[in-house]
Design a protein around this motif. Structure first.
Motif, PDB file in Angstrom:
ATOM      1  N   SER A 201       2.962 -22.063 106.065  1.00 32.72           N
ATOM      2  CA  SER A 201       2.624 -22.932 107.192  1.00 32.72           C
ATOM      3  C   SER A 201       1.175 -23.373 107.088  1.00 32.72           C
TER       4      SER A 201
ATOM      5  N   SER B 206       3.245 -30.822 109.366  1.00 31.76           N
ATOM      6  CA  SER B 206       2.607 -30.801 110.688  1.00 31.76           C
ATOM      7  C   SER B 206       1.872 -32.117 110.954  1.00 31.76           C
TER       8      SER B 206
ATOM      9  N   ARG C  13       2.879 -31.896 114.476  1.00 36.15           N
ATOM     10  CA  ARG C  13       2.002 -31.373 115.528  1.00 36.15           C
ATOM     11  C   ARG C  13       0.986 -32.412 115.957  1.00 36.15           C
ATOM     12  N   THR C  14       0.955 -33.508 115.222  1.00 38.91           N
ATOM     13  CA  THR C  14       0.052 -34.599 115.588  1.00 38.91           C
ATOM     14  C   THR C  14       0.666 -35.907 115.108  1.00 38.91           C
TER      15      THR C  14
END
Ligand code: PRP
Ligand code: MN
Ligand code: MG
Length: 185
Positions: free
Chosen positions: A79, A108, A140-141
């Protein structure tokens, strides 16, 4: 060649080649040859984008120049740490150029959003992204991308440039990694 480390083939060599043909046509339309900014500048993000970058460049029917930047945010983990390090910067100034970032995967989104901010500050004439893969469920963005090859499920994938702890990049297809390899069940 990696025994049973690969659980399944997610995207075959043929599917990748077909998709790159499609992407190459779209990119060539977006950047007509003879632009005042000069040749399109492809910026490949090492190491993951090596094969996508070279295969795409070979299929593009417009003159392009190639630069590479090496950034890393994963190390040997599965990750993203969110901390992006420049391992190798661009050799050339990109001010006034049409720049197309070539990336293998948006997971992400942290690497690309960082890279976009970084390259934007160098004042290119235009800055866009093409990525072969994207994991919508892992974002995540928000990252604005011109073209995405394949949206894929949130599984750890390797091959065609993508690694796990530097292994499996050399596979010609994209496969899912058996969780036993990284200590899952
Ligand atoms: C991987 C991949 C992308 C990035 C995507 O690179 O090649 O560049 O992570 O993840 P993110 O959207 O969560 O930021 P990595 O840092 O593993 O370096 P590598 O390309 O050298 O394998
Ligand atoms: Mn990468
Ligand atoms: Mg990696």
């Amino acid at each position: 060649m990696y025994g049973d480390d690969i659980a399944s083939v997610l995207i075959s060599e043929d599917q990748i080649a077909e998709k790159i043909d499609e992407i190459a046509d779209l990119v060539a339309k977006r950047y007509p040859a003879g632009a005042p900014e000069g040749d399109l500048l492809l910026v490949g993000v090492l190491k993951g984008a090596i094969f996508f970058m070279t295969d795409l460049a070979k299929r593009l029917q417009i003159p392009t120049q190639m630069e590479f930047m090496a950034v890393s945010s994963y190390g040997s983990s599965t990750s993203s740490s969110g901390v992006v390090r420049i391992m190798k910067d661009l050799d050339k100034d990109i001010a006034g150029r049409n720049v197309l970032i070539v990336e293998d995967i948006i997971d992400s989104g942290l690497t690309l959003s960082w890279l976009l901010r970084n390259l934007k500050s160098r004042n290119p004439a235009s800055l866009e992204v093409v990525t072969l893969l994207r994991k919508p469920d892992a974002l995540r963005t928000q990252v604005d991308v011109m073209h995405v090859g394949f949206d894929i499920p949130n599984e750890f994938v390797v091959g065609y440039g993508l690694d796990y702890a530097e292994r499996y990049r050399d596979l010609p297809y994209i496969g899912t990694l058996d969780p036993k390899v990284y200590g899952g069940k």
